[in-house]
Scaffold this motif. Structure first.
Motif, PDB file in Angstrom:
ATOM      1  N   PHE A  61       0.839  -1.195   0.000  1.00 43.01           N
ATOM      2  CA  PHE A  61       0.000   0.000   0.000  1.00 43.01           C
ATOM      3  C   PHE A  61       0.871   1.241   0.000  1.00 43.01           C
ATOM      4  CE2 PHE A  61      -2.745   3.221   2.009  1.00 43.01           C
ATOM      5  CZ  PHE A  61      -3.843   3.143   1.175  1.00 43.01           C
ATOM      6  N   ALA A  62       0.703   2.094  -1.015  1.00 41.32           N
ATOM      7  CA  ALA A  62       1.597   3.248  -1.191  1.00 41.32           C
ATOM      8  C   ALA A  62       1.216   4.447  -0.351  1.00 41.32           C
ATOM      9  CB  ALA A  62       1.619   3.655  -2.672  1.00 41.32           C
ATOM     10  N   GLY A  63      -0.051   4.520   0.088  1.00 41.05           N
ATOM     11  CA  GLY A  63      -0.534   5.679   0.821  1.00 41.05           C
ATOM     12  C   GLY A  63      -1.730   6.281   0.115  1.00 41.05           C
ATOM     13  N   GLY A  64      -1.995   7.572   0.368  1.00 41.22           N
ATOM     14  CA  GLY A  64      -3.168   8.161  -0.255  1.00 41.22           C
ATOM     15  C   GLY A  64      -3.337   9.637   0.043  1.00 41.22           C
ATOM     16  N   PHE A  65      -4.416  10.188  -0.524  1.00 32.12           N
ATOM     17  CA  PHE A  65      -4.714  11.611  -0.459  1.00 32.12           C
ATOM     18  C   PHE A  65      -6.079  11.814   0.194  1.00 32.12           C
ATOM     19  CE2 PHE A  65      -1.755  10.955  -3.871  1.00 32.12           C
ATOM     20  CZ  PHE A  65      -0.913  12.053  -3.844  1.00 32.12           C
ATOM     21  N   VAL A  66      -6.090  12.433   1.363  1.00 33.81           N
ATOM     22  CA  VAL A  66      -7.349  12.641   2.069  1.00 33.81           C
ATOM     23  C   VAL A  66      -8.194  13.682   1.334  1.00 33.81           C
ATOM     24  CG1 VAL A  66      -6.436  14.427   3.635  1.00 33.81           C
ATOM     25  CG2 VAL A  66      -8.398  13.025   4.335  1.00 33.81           C
ATOM     26  N   TRP A  67      -9.480  13.420   1.273  1.00 29.88           N
ATOM     27  CA  TRP A  67     -10.449  14.296   0.614  1.00 29.88           C
ATOM     28  C   TRP A  67     -11.230  15.056   1.676  1.00 29.88           C
ATOM     29  CZ3 TRP A  67     -11.008  15.361  -4.462  1.00 29.88           C
ATOM     30  CH2 TRP A  67     -12.178  16.001  -4.872  1.00 29.88           C
ATOM     31  N   LYS A  68     -11.207  16.366   1.703  1.00 29.85           N
ATOM     32  CA  LYS A  68     -10.418  17.266   0.917  1.00 29.85           C
ATOM     33  C   LYS A  68      -9.885  18.370   1.809  1.00 29.85           C
ATOM     34  CE  LYS A  68     -14.840  18.832  -1.004  1.00 29.85           C
ATOM     35  NZ  LYS A  68     -15.531  19.262  -2.253  1.00 29.85           N
ATOM     36  N   TRP A  69      -8.931  19.160   1.313  1.00 26.23           N
ATOM     37  CA  TRP A  69      -8.205  20.137   2.121  1.00 26.23           C
ATOM     38  C   TRP A  69      -8.285  21.498   1.438  1.00 26.23           C
ATOM     39  CZ3 TRP A  69      -6.022  19.053   6.819  1.00 26.23           C
ATOM     40  CH2 TRP A  69      -5.250  20.049   7.408  1.00 26.23           C
ATOM     41  N   PHE A  70      -8.827  22.482   2.179  1.00 27.25           N
ATOM     42  CA  PHE A  70      -9.028  23.817   1.624  1.00 27.25           C
ATOM     43  C   PHE A  70      -7.918  24.764   2.066  1.00 27.25           C
ATOM     44  CE2 PHE A  70     -13.156  21.794   1.777  1.00 27.25           C
ATOM     45  CZ  PHE A  70     -13.711  22.112   0.549  1.00 27.25           C
ATOM     46  N   ILE A  71      -7.668  25.798   1.253  1.00 23.83           N
ATOM     47  CA  ILE A  71      -6.515  26.656   1.527  1.00 23.83           C
ATOM     48  C   ILE A  71      -6.759  27.592   2.713  1.00 23.83           C
ATOM     49  CG2 ILE A  71      -5.911  26.580  -0.922  1.00 23.83           C
ATOM     50  CD1 ILE A  71      -6.537  29.598  -1.027  1.00 23.83           C
ATOM     51  N   ASP A  72      -8.002  28.014   2.920  1.00 27.91           N
ATOM     52  CA  ASP A  72      -8.286  28.994   3.977  1.00 27.91           C
ATOM     53  C   ASP A  72      -8.553  28.241   5.279  1.00 27.91           C
ATOM     54  OD1 ASP A  72      -8.742  31.320   5.296  1.00 27.91           O
ATOM     55  OD2 ASP A  72     -10.667  31.762   4.351  1.00 27.91           O
ATOM     56  N   TYR A  73      -7.489  27.754   5.898  1.00 28.17           N
ATOM     57  CA  TYR A  73      -7.587  26.797   6.991  1.00 28.17           C
ATOM     58  C   TYR A  73      -8.470  27.276   8.138  1.00 28.17           C
ATOM     59  CZ  TYR A  73      -6.209  23.783  10.842  1.00 28.17           C
ATOM     60  OH  TYR A  73      -6.239  22.920  11.911  1.00 28.17           O
ATOM     61  N   GLU A  74      -8.312  28.508   8.553  1.00 28.03           N
ATOM     62  CA  GLU A  74      -9.004  28.991   9.753  1.00 28.03           C
ATOM     63  C   GLU A  74     -10.524  29.006   9.601  1.00 28.03           C
ATOM     64  OE1 GLU A  74      -6.509  30.519   8.309  1.00 28.03           O
ATOM     65  OE2 GLU A  74      -4.871  30.449   9.781  1.00 28.03           O
ATOM     66  N   SER A  75     -11.010  29.130   8.376  1.00 31.47           N
ATOM     67  CA  SER A  75     -12.447  29.352   8.186  1.00 31.47           C
ATOM     68  C   SER A  75     -13.204  28.123   7.689  1.00 31.47           C
ATOM     69  CB  SER A  75     -12.664  30.503   7.189  1.00 31.47           C
ATOM     70  OG  SER A  75     -12.170  30.152   5.905  1.00 31.47           O
ATOM     71  N   VAL A  76     -12.542  26.973   7.579  1.00 29.72           N
ATOM     72  CA  VAL A  76     -13.221  25.788   7.033  1.00 29.72           C
ATOM     73  C   VAL A  76     -13.301  24.685   8.077  1.00 29.72           C
ATOM     74  CG1 VAL A  76     -12.484  26.319   4.686  1.00 29.72           C
ATOM     75  CG2 VAL A  76     -11.101  24.781   6.092  1.00 29.72           C
ATOM     76  N   GLY A  77     -14.201  23.736   7.825  1.00 29.54           N
ATOM     77  CA  GLY A  77     -14.362  22.604   8.724  1.00 29.54           C
ATOM     78  C   GLY A  77     -14.960  23.027  10.049  1.00 29.54           C
ATOM     79  N   GLY A  78     -14.443  22.433  11.127  1.00 28.46           N
ATOM     80  CA  GLY A  78     -14.938  22.764  12.459  1.00 28.46           C
ATOM     81  C   GLY A  78     -15.993  21.792  12.939  1.00 28.46           C
ATOM     82  N   ILE A  79     -16.332  21.906  14.204  1.00 24.68           N
ATOM     83  CA  ILE A  79     -17.143  20.886  14.866  1.00 24.68           C
ATOM     84  C   ILE A  79     -18.616  20.926  14.462  1.00 24.68           C
ATOM     85  CG2 ILE A  79     -15.591  20.738  16.844  1.00 24.68           C
ATOM     86  CD1 ILE A  79     -17.559  22.492  18.407  1.00 24.68           C
ATOM     87  N   GLU A  80     -19.044  21.919  13.718  1.00 26.57           N
ATOM     88  CA  GLU A  80     -20.422  21.961  13.247  1.00 26.57           C
ATOM     89  C   GLU A  80     -20.531  21.616  11.763  1.00 26.57           C
ATOM     90  OE1 GLU A  80     -22.070  25.741  14.227  1.00 26.57           O
ATOM     91  OE2 GLU A  80     -21.960  25.409  16.403  1.00 26.57           O
ATOM     92  N   ASN A  81     -19.431  21.206  11.181  1.00 22.91           N
ATOM     93  CA  ASN A  81     -19.369  20.911   9.749  1.00 22.91           C
ATOM     94  C   ASN A  81     -19.513  19.411   9.514  1.00 22.91           C
ATOM     95  OD1 ASN A  81     -17.416  19.998   7.387  1.00 22.91           O
ATOM     96  ND2 ASN A  81     -18.096  22.068   6.882  1.00 22.91           N
ATOM     97  N   ASN A  82     -20.410  19.008   8.612  1.00 24.31           N
ATOM     98  CA  ASN A  82     -20.622  17.579   8.358  1.00 24.31           C
ATOM     99  C   ASN A  82     -20.076  17.135   7.002  1.00 24.31           C
ATOM    100  OD1 ASN A  82     -22.443  18.410   6.393  1.00 24.31           O
ATOM    101  ND2 ASN A  82     -24.244  17.476   7.349  1.00 24.31           N
ATOM    102  N   ARG A  83     -19.172  17.923   6.432  1.00 27.78           N
ATOM    103  CA  ARG A  83     -18.622  17.609   5.108  1.00 27.78           C
ATOM    104  C   ARG A  83     -17.390  16.717   5.221  1.00 27.78           C
ATOM    105  NH1 ARG A  83     -23.443  18.895   3.231  1.00 27.78           N
ATOM    106  NH2 ARG A  83     -23.819  21.126   3.034  1.00 27.78           N
ATOM    107  N   PHE A  84     -16.722  16.528   4.083  1.00 28.96           N
ATOM    108  CA  PHE A  84     -15.586  15.612   4.050  1.00 28.96           C
ATOM    109  C   PHE A  84     -14.342  16.154   4.752  1.00 28.96           C
ATOM    110  CE2 PHE A  84     -17.748  13.374   0.559  1.00 28.96           C
ATOM    111  CZ  PHE A  84     -17.415  12.056   0.851  1.00 28.96           C
TER     112      PHE A  84
END
Length: 336
Positions: free
Chosen positions: A295-318
């Motif tokens: 197994f060579a590894g992989g690329f997690v889906w997905k990573w956005f450039i504006d780190y501070e404003s994305v994701g978080g504990i209320e986000n249900n996306r990838f």
């Protein structure tokens, strides 16, 4: 006595050497989403902090519908990060921080319809699609060569196109190899890779690893690992057949209830936030696959450039950004 001493010395030396043998490098990657802006250290530093060593850059071409043969790309309305200048700027900024690049041009069908269902209605349209796809992918093969990308992905989840026109793909790979001299892969969907006909011609068996693992709302780690067993056996069998390492060109889970049932479900699907499910399922993938030599590894889906404003504990996306799954990934990536 001298013989015993020599034997003990050899054992100690061998033990010492075995303890210092480094683990083989894995592709600890992120799927780095393009934006309308250039990037700087501010955008790359969170990738470095994740202990990632690869980023997938994904310029898109667009078609009007599943039966339309013409691919439009690099237009005035394109994100900067999807243009030639943008891809090269992103790659340069990432390379400066030690991040290697997979260039992964992709097709977007209007309204987000699944690319695997692309199907032309006539021979003429198939030939037009082949011509426009070749123009699209060969241009980015040139760009990949010019920017010294470490891996070039020749297509993503195009199973209908591949099933219907296999000879075209064999010829396309030959043409790509006259332009790009690095490693090649193709991003087959999790239920497509077992019939993809050209693995012998590529360097990695690329799989978008959205395998179903569990029917539970919040699966346990033990149950999630159990869910990997049949998929793991199939993946290993393909490595044994082709002697090409398995690379997850995409992997990840939404932070949502029942995330292991159909991990491929896109962001339009709504559901209750479940951070634990995302983290547990991600850990199960690492536990079952990352230490395997094939197994060579992989690329997690997905990573956005504006780190501070994305994701978080209320986000249900990838994205795992600013969620417990990010720490799960960071710990795993630190091991290699």
């Amino acid at each position: 006595m001298r013989t015993i001493f020599l034997m003990l010395s050899v054992i100690v030396l061998m033990s010492s050497c075995s303890m210092t043998v480094p683990k083989p490098e894995k592709i600890n990657g992120v799927s780095f989403v393009a934006s309308g802006d250039s990037i700087s250290d501010k955008h790359v530093n969170p990738v470095v902090k994740l202990n990632a060593n690869y980023a997938s850059l994904m310029p898109f071409g667009f078609i009007r519908d599943l039966a339309h043969p013409e691919i439009i790309y690099s237009g005035k309305r394109q994100w900067f990060g999807e243009t030639e200048d943008g891809v090269k700027q992103y790659a340069s900024a990432l390379n400066k921080k030690g991040i290697k690049i997979m260039l992964k041009p992709q097709i977007w069908v209007s309204r987000g319809e699944f690319t695997g269902f692309i199907k032309m209605g006539s021979e003429e349209d198939w030939q037009t699609l082949e011509q426009t796809y070749s123009k699209f992918i060969l241009e980015f093969a040139r760009i990949a060569q010019e920017m010294n990308a470490d891996i070039f992905c020749i297509g993503t989840e195009l199973e209908g196109f591949v099933d219907e026109r296999p000879e075209y793909w064999h010829q396309l790979i030959k043409e790509i190899k006259t332009i790009y001299k690095g490693k090649l892969t193709y991003a087959a969907n999790w239920n497509e890779f077992n019939r993809t006909p050209f693995w012998n011609e590529l360097d990695y068996i690329g799989v978008d690893g959205y395998f179903p693992l569990s029917q539970e709302q919040t699966p346990t780690l033990a149950e999630s690992r159990k869910g990997w067993q049949k998929h793991k056996t199939l993946l290993k069998s393909f490595y044994d057949t082709y002697r090409k390492p398995i690379l997850f060109t995409e992997f990840g889970y939404r932070s949502i209830d029942y995330a292991g049932v159909k991990p491929w479900l896109v962001d339009r699907e709504d559901g209750k936030v479940n951070l634990e499910a995302q983290s547990v399922l991600t850990q199960s993938l690492f536990d079952e696959l990352w230490d395997e030599e094939w197994f060579a590894g992989g690329f997690v889906w997905k990573w956005f450039i504006d780190y501070e404003s994305v994701g978080g504990i209320e986000n249900n996306r990838f994205t795992p950004q600013n969620k417990p799954a990010e720490e799960t990934i960071r710990k795993q990536y630190s091991k290699y």
